[in-house]
Design an enzyme around this catalytic site. Structure first.
Site, mmCIF file in Angstrom:
data_model
loop_
_atom_site.group_PDB
_atom_site.id
_atom_site.type_symbol
_atom_site.label_atom_id
_atom_site.label_comp_id
_atom_site.label_asym_id
_atom_site.label_seq_id
_atom_site.Cartn_x
_atom_site.Cartn_y
_atom_site.Cartn_z
ATOM 1 N N GLY A 14 52.159 94.749 102.742
ATOM 2 C CA GLY A 14 52.108 95.695 101.639
ATOM 3 C C GLY A 14 52.003 95.011 100.289
ATOM 4 C CB CYS A 132 60.146 99.231 89.890
ATOM 5 S SG CYS A 132 59.446 100.871 90.179
ATOM 6 C CD GLN A 159 58.226 105.218 87.064
ATOM 7 O OE1 GLN A 159 59.172 105.906 86.679
ATOM 8 N NE2 GLN A 159 58.126 104.815 88.326
ATOM 9 N N GLY A 163 53.248 101.353 91.861
ATOM 10 C CA GLY A 163 54.584 101.694 92.324
ATOM 11 C C GLY A 163 54.567 102.527 93.587
ATOM 12 C CG HIS A 244 56.648 101.005 86.226
ATOM 13 N ND1 HIS A 244 55.396 101.247 86.743
ATOM 14 C CD2 HIS A 244 57.534 101.234 87.255
ATOM 15 C CE1 HIS A 244 55.511 101.610 88.012
ATOM 16 N NE2 HIS A 244 56.790 101.600 88.338
#
Length: 340
Positions: A14, A132, A159, A163, A244
């Site tokens: 990932g 995060c 964001q 994410g 972000h």
């Protein structure tokens, strides 16, 4: 020669898993053997670590024999199932999901803010990596809280799609291309078009009208800061790939000027003060991307209340907001707790 540690990365294929691999290399973490674990769909893929090929293996309950540290970034469901198995096998788990963050027996750690909390890992063999957006905010606010005691935080986040993961990155890229060519777009990851749009929803809505992402920021901030700070959040997904951004308003018990806050931020660990409005210098996602520091700027008095400050806080959500924070925890873990 310093001791080497056997490391497993769960969710290695990932976006965050890939960044964990890169961070371990960049920071020269003392890795002995490394194991890449993922779902059955990824078995057989070959990834690299320090220039050498490593075969991706299927995540199973018996995958953790001989592993010292397991870095998890495979979602809450897998973390809830496999972290206990890893801990039972003798590994310390550092989990990037929300599965364990609010467990009172699991430390929730940001190394620049509450490194002492790592000591609690022994209760369950698990350390939680915060959300995060929470990470970058508390890194910026910690020196201000120590100096003036924060009473209330109002935060709005902007964001990046990373994410959500690789599929969201691909969806934004594809939608931009389709729209620029006057073609309709498909929305598979988000409920609405994300290209050239902002979506005021991250995660699902709760009965009180807040999303789960917003409540994470509320509850995690209090746990990390070990303070009963009043927090309210609005989280927004924006068409940015990495980084972000947050508009943060704080109210403190003691007076703190904007200049005083800047002096504190300039020397704070993990922070880069980027604040010269006269020259149009301030934090932005594209300048923070690829870095591990939390960029802070637009520091100014809130003239609507006593003891109020406004800040603009930006960080790379995949690095400091996830992978780097996890590796920093692992560094402290081996230096202060496992290497005795």
């Amino acid at each position: 020669m310093s001791k080497l540690w056997n490391v497993a990365i769960v969710g290695a294929t990932g976006a965050v898993g890939a960044q964990m691999i890169e961070c371990l290399e960049e920071r020269e973490f003392p890795v002995g053997e490394i194991k890449f674990l993922a779902s059955s769909r990824s078995v057989g893929e070959v990834l690299e670590f320090k220039g050498k090929p490593v075969l991706v293996e299927e995540l199973k309950h018996d995958s953790f024999s001989g592993i010292d540290i397991a870095l998890f970034s495979a979602g809450g469901e897998r973390s809830r199932e496999f972290c206990p198995a890893a801990a039972a096998a003798g590994a310390v788990c550092i989990d990037n999901s929300s599965a364990w963050r609010m467990d009172p027996e699991v430390p929730l750690v940001v190394p620049e803010v509450n490194p002492q909390a790592i000591a609690g890992y022994a209760k369950k063999g698990i350390i939680a990596n915060p959300n995060c957006s929470t990470i970058q905010m508390v890194v910026a606010l910690k020196p201000l809280h120590d100096a003036a005691t924060i009473k209330r935080i109002v935060v709005s986040t902007y964001q990046a799609v990373s994410g959500t993961g690789k599929k969201a990155i691909d969806e934004l890229r594809k939608q931009v291309g389709e729209l620029l060519n006057c073609r309709p777009v498909n929305c598979n990851v988000y409920p609405h078009q994300i290209a050239f749009n902002c979506i005021p929803q991250i995660d699902s809505f709760e009965e009180n009208g807040y999303t789960r992402e917003e409540l994470k920021m509320v509850n995690e901030t209090r746990k990390i800061m070990e303070a009963d700070i009043r927090v309210t959040a609005t989280t927004v997904r924006v068409p940015v790939f990495y980084g972000h951004a947050e508009s943060v308003n704080i109210e403190t018990e003691k007076p703190l000027t904007a200049d005083g806050a800047k002096k504190l931020l300039k020397k704070a660990p993990g922070v880069k003060l980027v604040d010269d409005p006269a020259k149009e210098v301030y934090p932005m996602p594209y300048t923070a991307a690829g870095q591990d520091l939390v960029h802070v700027g637009r520091v100014r008095q809130d003239e609507s209340i006593d003891n109020g400050l406004n800040l603009w806080v930006v960080a790379d959500n995949i690095r400091k907001g996830a992978a780097t924070n996890a590796v920093q925890i692992a560094e402290l873990l081996v230096q202060k707790y496992l290497n005795r």
